[in-house]
Structures are given as structure tokens and as C-alpha cells.
Design a protein around this motif. Structure first.
Motif, PDB file in Angstrom:
ATOM      1  N   TRP A 183       0.821  -1.218   0.000  1.00  0.00           N
ATOM      2  CA  TRP A 183       0.000   0.000   0.000  1.00  0.00           C
ATOM      3  C   TRP A 183       0.854   1.267   0.000  1.00  0.00           C
ATOM      4  CZ3 TRP A 183      -0.425  -3.614   4.089  1.00  0.00           C
ATOM      5  CH2 TRP A 183       0.260  -3.286   5.273  1.00  0.00           C
ATOM      6  N   ASN A 184       2.116   1.179   0.393  1.00  0.00           N
ATOM      7  CA  ASN A 184       2.973   2.365   0.429  1.00  0.00           C
ATOM      8  C   ASN A 184       3.748   2.590  -0.861  1.00  0.00           C
ATOM      9  OD1 ASN A 184       2.385   3.466   2.920  1.00  0.00           O
ATOM     10  ND2 ASN A 184       3.895   2.231   4.006  1.00  0.00           N
ATOM     11  N   ALA A 185       3.692   1.648  -1.794  1.00  0.00           N
ATOM     12  CA  ALA A 185       4.494   1.768  -3.012  1.00  0.00           C
ATOM     13  C   ALA A 185       4.254   3.080  -3.771  1.00  0.00           C
ATOM     14  CB  ALA A 185       4.251   0.570  -3.922  1.00  0.00           C
ATOM     15  N   PRO A 186       2.993   3.527  -3.968  1.00  0.00           N
ATOM     16  CA  PRO A 186       2.792   4.769  -4.720  1.00  0.00           C
ATOM     17  C   PRO A 186       3.252   6.020  -3.973  1.00  0.00           C
ATOM     18  CG  PRO A 186       0.805   3.421  -4.711  1.00  0.00           C
ATOM     19  CD  PRO A 186       1.714   2.869  -3.666  1.00  0.00           C
ATOM     20  N   TRP A 187       3.512   5.880  -2.673  1.00  0.00           N
ATOM     21  CA  TRP A 187       3.802   7.043  -1.834  1.00  0.00           C
ATOM     22  C   TRP A 187       5.264   7.104  -1.394  1.00  0.00           C
ATOM     23  CZ3 TRP A 187      -0.262  10.074  -2.044  1.00  0.00           C
ATOM     24  CH2 TRP A 187      -1.497   9.478  -2.319  1.00  0.00           C
ATOM     25  N   ARG A 188       6.024   6.076  -1.736  1.00  0.00           N
ATOM     26  CA  ARG A 188       7.405   5.991  -1.243  1.00  0.00           C
ATOM     27  C   ARG A 188       8.243   7.184  -1.701  1.00  0.00           C
ATOM     28  NH1 ARG A 188      10.567   0.335  -0.507  1.00  0.00           N
ATOM     29  NH2 ARG A 188      12.314   1.155   0.737  1.00  0.00           N
ATOM     30  N   THR A 189       7.986   7.627  -2.925  1.00  0.00           N
ATOM     31  CA  THR A 189       8.590   8.857  -3.435  1.00  0.00           C
ATOM     32  C   THR A 189       7.462   9.861  -3.611  1.00  0.00           C
ATOM     33  OG1 THR A 189      10.227   7.585  -4.644  1.00  0.00           O
ATOM     34  CG2 THR A 189       9.954   9.883  -5.286  1.00  0.00           C
ATOM     35  N   PRO A 190       7.417  10.941  -2.901  1.00  0.00           N
ATOM     36  CA  PRO A 190       8.483  11.546  -2.110  1.00  0.00           C
ATOM     37  C   PRO A 190       8.410  11.261  -0.603  1.00  0.00           C
ATOM     38  CG  PRO A 190       6.761  13.125  -2.432  1.00  0.00           C
ATOM     39  CD  PRO A 190       6.280  11.846  -3.085  1.00  0.00           C
ATOM     40  N   GLY A 191       7.639  10.274  -0.179  1.00  0.00           N
ATOM     41  CA  GLY A 191       7.424  10.070   1.251  1.00  0.00           C
ATOM     42  C   GLY A 191       8.688   9.862   2.051  1.00  0.00           C
ATOM     43  N   GLU A 192       9.612   9.063   1.509  1.00  0.00           N
ATOM     44  CA  GLU A 192      10.855   8.815   2.245  1.00  0.00           C
ATOM     45  C   GLU A 192      11.628  10.112   2.467  1.00  0.00           C
ATOM     46  OE1 GLU A 192      12.578   4.364   1.668  1.00  0.00           O
ATOM     47  OE2 GLU A 192      12.709   5.653  -0.094  1.00  0.00           O
ATOM     48  N   ALA A 193      11.671  10.963   1.445  1.00  0.00           N
ATOM     49  CA  ALA A 193      12.429  12.208   1.574  1.00  0.00           C
ATOM     50  C   ALA A 193      11.814  13.134   2.626  1.00  0.00           C
ATOM     51  CB  ALA A 193      12.500  12.912   0.219  1.00  0.00           C
ATOM     52  N   VAL A 194      10.490  13.243   2.619  1.00  0.00           N
ATOM     53  CA  VAL A 194       9.815  14.095   3.606  1.00  0.00           C
ATOM     54  C   VAL A 194      10.025  13.542   5.016  1.00  0.00           C
ATOM     55  CG1 VAL A 194       7.596  14.993   4.379  1.00  0.00           C
ATOM     56  CG2 VAL A 194       8.111  14.906   1.942  1.00  0.00           C
ATOM     57  N   ALA A 195       9.857  12.232   5.167  1.00  0.00           N
ATOM     58  CA  ALA A 195      10.034  11.617   6.483  1.00  0.00           C
ATOM     59  C   ALA A 195      11.464  11.801   6.986  1.00  0.00           C
ATOM     60  CB  ALA A 195       9.672  10.140   6.418  1.00  0.00           C
TER      61      ALA A 195
ATOM     62  N   VAL B 272      -8.894  -3.957   2.732  1.00  0.00           N
ATOM     63  CA  VAL B 272      -7.691  -3.937   1.911  1.00  0.00           C
ATOM     64  C   VAL B 272      -6.689  -5.031   2.275  1.00  0.00           C
ATOM     65  CG1 VAL B 272      -7.858  -1.516   1.275  1.00  0.00           C
ATOM     66  CG2 VAL B 272      -6.679  -2.152   3.383  1.00  0.00           C
ATOM     67  N   LEU B 273      -6.670  -5.487   3.503  1.00  0.00           N
ATOM     68  CA  LEU B 273      -5.694  -6.511   3.866  1.00  0.00           C
ATOM     69  C   LEU B 273      -6.130  -7.903   3.399  1.00  0.00           C
ATOM     70  CD1 LEU B 273      -4.345  -5.319   7.308  1.00  0.00           C
ATOM     71  CD2 LEU B 273      -3.511  -4.867   4.999  1.00  0.00           C
ATOM     72  N   GLY B 274      -7.306  -7.982   2.775  1.00  0.00           N
ATOM     73  CA  GLY B 274      -7.698  -9.212   2.112  1.00  0.00           C
ATOM     74  C   GLY B 274      -7.100  -9.353   0.728  1.00  0.00           C
ATOM     75  N   VAL B 275      -6.523  -8.279   0.184  1.00  0.00           N
ATOM     76  CA  VAL B 275      -5.970  -8.315  -1.166  1.00  0.00           C
ATOM     77  C   VAL B 275      -4.741  -9.221  -1.187  1.00  0.00           C
ATOM     78  CG1 VAL B 275      -4.879  -6.927  -2.974  1.00  0.00           C
ATOM     79  CG2 VAL B 275      -6.849  -6.021  -1.721  1.00  0.00           C
ATOM     80  N   PRO B 276      -4.681 -10.181  -2.085  1.00  0.00           N
ATOM     81  CA  PRO B 276      -3.514 -11.061  -2.178  1.00  0.00           C
ATOM     82  C   PRO B 276      -2.220 -10.266  -2.326  1.00  0.00           C
ATOM     83  CG  PRO B 276      -5.292 -11.936  -3.512  1.00  0.00           C
ATOM     84  CD  PRO B 276      -5.733 -10.576  -3.052  1.00  0.00           C
ATOM     85  N   GLY B 277      -1.227 -10.645  -1.542  1.00  0.00           N
ATOM     86  CA  GLY B 277       0.059  -9.963  -1.579  1.00  0.00           C
ATOM     87  C   GLY B 277       0.160  -8.783  -0.641  1.00  0.00           C
ATOM     88  N   TRP B 278      -0.950  -8.384  -0.019  1.00  0.00           N
ATOM     89  CA  TRP B 278      -0.929  -7.229   0.862  1.00  0.00           C
ATOM     90  C   TRP B 278      -0.740  -7.596   2.328  1.00  0.00           C
ATOM     91  CZ3 TRP B 278      -3.393  -1.953  -0.003  1.00  0.00           C
ATOM     92  CH2 TRP B 278      -3.153  -1.504  -1.312  1.00  0.00           C
ATOM     93  N   TRP B 279      -1.006  -8.836   2.696  1.00  0.00           N
ATOM     94  CA  TRP B 279      -0.943  -9.218   4.110  1.00  0.00           C
ATOM     95  C   TRP B 279      -0.717 -10.719   4.190  1.00  0.00           C
ATOM     96  CZ3 TRP B 279       0.184  -6.405   7.958  1.00  0.00           C
ATOM     97  CH2 TRP B 279      -0.164  -6.710   9.272  1.00  0.00           C
ATOM     98  N   GLY B 280       0.347 -11.118   4.841  1.00  0.00           N
ATOM     99  CA  GLY B 280       0.718 -12.518   4.857  1.00  0.00           C
ATOM    100  C   GLY B 280      -0.352 -13.435   5.409  1.00  0.00           C
TER     101      GLY B 280
ATOM    102  N   LEU C  21      -6.353 -13.844 -10.621  1.00  0.00           N
ATOM    103  CA  LEU C  21      -6.608 -12.621 -11.394  1.00  0.00           C
ATOM    104  C   LEU C  21      -6.044 -11.372 -10.720  1.00  0.00           C
ATOM    105  CD1 LEU C  21     -10.252 -13.027 -12.786  1.00  0.00           C
ATOM    106  CD2 LEU C  21      -8.076 -13.319 -13.972  1.00  0.00           C
ATOM    107  N   TRP C  22      -5.773 -11.446  -9.415  1.00  0.00           N
ATOM    108  CA  TRP C  22      -5.225 -10.279  -8.722  1.00  0.00           C
ATOM    109  C   TRP C  22      -3.839  -9.910  -9.253  1.00  0.00           C
ATOM    110  CZ3 TRP C  22      -7.500  -6.657  -5.894  1.00  0.00           C
ATOM    111  CH2 TRP C  22      -8.768  -6.932  -5.373  1.00  0.00           C
ATOM    112  N   ALA C  23      -3.168 -10.832  -9.932  1.00  0.00           N
ATOM    113  CA  ALA C  23      -1.888 -10.499 -10.548  1.00  0.00           C
ATOM    114  C   ALA C  23      -2.058  -9.455 -11.648  1.00  0.00           C
ATOM    115  CB  ALA C  23      -1.231 -11.756 -11.109  1.00  0.00           C
ATOM    116  N   GLN C  24      -3.291  -9.331 -12.177  1.00  0.00           N
ATOM    117  CA  GLN C  24      -3.586  -8.349 -13.224  1.00  0.00           C
ATOM    118  C   GLN C  24      -4.201  -7.066 -12.665  1.00  0.00           C
ATOM    119  OE1 GLN C  24      -5.921 -10.209 -16.398  1.00  0.00           O
ATOM    120  NE2 GLN C  24      -5.205 -12.221 -15.703  1.00  0.00           N
TER     121      GLN C  24
END
Length: 246
Positions: A10-22, A216-224, A151-154
Motif C-alpha cells: 500500500w505504500n508503493a505509490p507514496w514511497r517517493t516523495p514520502g521517504e524524503a519528507v520523512a 484492503v488486507l484481504g488483497v492477495p500480496g498485501w498481508w501474509g 486474477l489479482w496479478a492483473q
């Protein structure tokens, strides 16, 4: 401000610029200054005390082009949303200001402001194959997450709401639910997604609350934990669609 783990999906779209601000905030720089240095935005970030007493937050932003910021993750993610989704955030703010000018600030927000608040705080965008959309809108959770799991891979899901991002950062847990726009979003890039969302932010669309819930944590790949399909047996989270009484 607590440290942020940028590795979850869930943080992938926000990592830039999030890391720099943090990182800047971690050195002692005020959040509003770190956000202003992070990139262009349609607003200028200012300290919270720049908001005059008795002035509506949304109206102040629209009238002055300045966005008050408090220390902490909530306004951190809201600031990132202004940086990554400038057109959509400006469109939502414009509608908020129009509604305030029309009806004032009262105990009840009205349907448009209610919908804007829901999406701004907890919204998400989804691009997915039609069978996933059909199962999501029907709230057929086992079909959505188990039967159609390959299908969640797509699919691509982007959390837009800053309150939901804050909760995922602080304490990710099964009940956390996004309000997904009930229409496939264009998510090939953040800029495309921003334009897509901005074009749909109208009074007519939002008054109809065009959202459907997605844990959202039901989405495959989002929560072990969801690799064990008993994860989806929790009826307090994965609730069926309500049926209309005849």
C-alpha cells in the motif's frame, strides 16, 4: 512522527516523495517545510496556526492556496496526497468550498461533502479484470479473494485516503476498509490516475456515493495472514451485501 515501513504494497505509490519528507522531519525540519521542498503542489503548506479561528479548513485552503499542517502522520499523508494527486485534491477542495459557500458549516455536511470526506479520508482506486469487479460489487468475498485469486496479478489497487494510509502505517489490521470508486480507474501511472479521478469529481457523481467497501488486507500480496484462506471466514469484516426487504 513514528518511523514508516515503506515495504508494504500500500505504500508503493507514496514511497517517493514520502521517504524524503520523512527523512527531513526526522532531522527536525517542520513537516510543512519538508512538504514544500518535496515538490510542486497546488497549495503552499503552512503551520496549523496559520488557520484563523472560526475559519473552515477547506474554505481557507481554497481561498488562500495554503494548506495548514499539523505534526504527525495524518497530515503527513495528506500532504503527500497533495503532491501525488494535485488535480484530484484540488477538485475535491473546490467542491468542498462550493458546498460550504452554499450551505455554510453546520452539524450536517450534506451528501456531497459527506462523500468527499469519505473518499478523501478512506478512498481507493482499483484497476482490475471484470470478474474481480463483479465479485467486489456483489461482496462475494470468497469468490473475490479465493476463487479468483490468480486474477489479482492483473489488478492494481492504490489507496488514496490519507486517514487509511495513516492507520495502515500505525496498526494494520483486518477490519481496515477502503471505499473504492465503483468504476475501473486508469492506474498505469500516478499522473494518469490523478487526471482520471479529477475528471470524476463532480457534484452529481459524489452525491451518489459511487463507492464500494474493500477490506484492503484481504488483497492477495498485501498481508501474509490472508495466505490461509480461513482469514476470509470473519463475517464481521467480510460481510455479505444487504438484501432489500420485499
Amino acid at each position: 512522527m513514528p518511523a514508516i515501513d515503506w515495504t508494504p504494497a500500500w505504500n508503493a505509490p507514496w514511497r517517493t516523495p514520502g521517504e524524503a519528507v520523512a527523512a527531513a522531519v526526522a532531522t527536525g525540519e517542520p513537516l510543512h517545510e519538508a512538504l514544500n521542498r518535496a515538490g510542486p503542489a497546488p497549495v503552499r503548506f503552512v503551520p496549523q496556526d496559520a488557520l484563523p479561528a472560526g475559519t473552515a479548513y477547506e474554505q481557507f485552503i481554497f481561498s488562500t492556496g495554503r494548506c495548514p499542517v499539523r505534526p504527525g502522520l495524518h497530515d503527513f499523508f495528506n500532504g503527500l496526497a497533495w503532491l501525488r494527486f494535485p488535480r484530484a485534491k484540488a477538485a475535491l477542495n473546490r467542491l468542498q468550498a462550493q458546498e460550504i459557500a452554499r450551505s455554510g458549516v453546520g452539524a450536517r455536511r450534506g451528501p456531497v461533502r459527506d462523500a468527499i470526506t469519505v473518499f478523501d479520508e478512506n478512498g481507493a482506486l482499483l484497476s482490475a479484470p471484470p470478474p474481480l469487479w463483479d465479485a467486489l460489487c456483489a461482496r462475494q468475498w470468497r469468490r473475490l479473494f479465493v476463487d479468483l485469486r490468480p486474477l489479482w496479478a492483473q489488478a492494481r489497487l492504490v489507496v488514496f485516503g490519507h486517514a487509511l494510509l495513516e492507520q495502515l502505517a500505525v496498526a494494520p489490521r483486518k477490519p481496515l476498509t477502503a471505499h473504492v470508486w465503483r468504476e475501473e480507474a486508469a492506474l498505469d501511472s500516478v499522473a494518469t490516475a490523478d487526471a482520471w479521478l479529477a475528471g470524476r469529481c463532480t457534484e452529481e457523481a459524489l452525491a451518489g456515493k459511487p463507492f464500494t467497501p474493500l477490506p484492503v488486507l484481504g488483497v492477495p500480496g498485501w498481508w501474509g495472514a490472508n495466505e490461509n484462506f480461513s482469514f476470509y471466514d470473519d463475517s464481521l469484516v467480510f460481510r455479505p451485501r444487504r438484501t432489500q426487504n420485499p
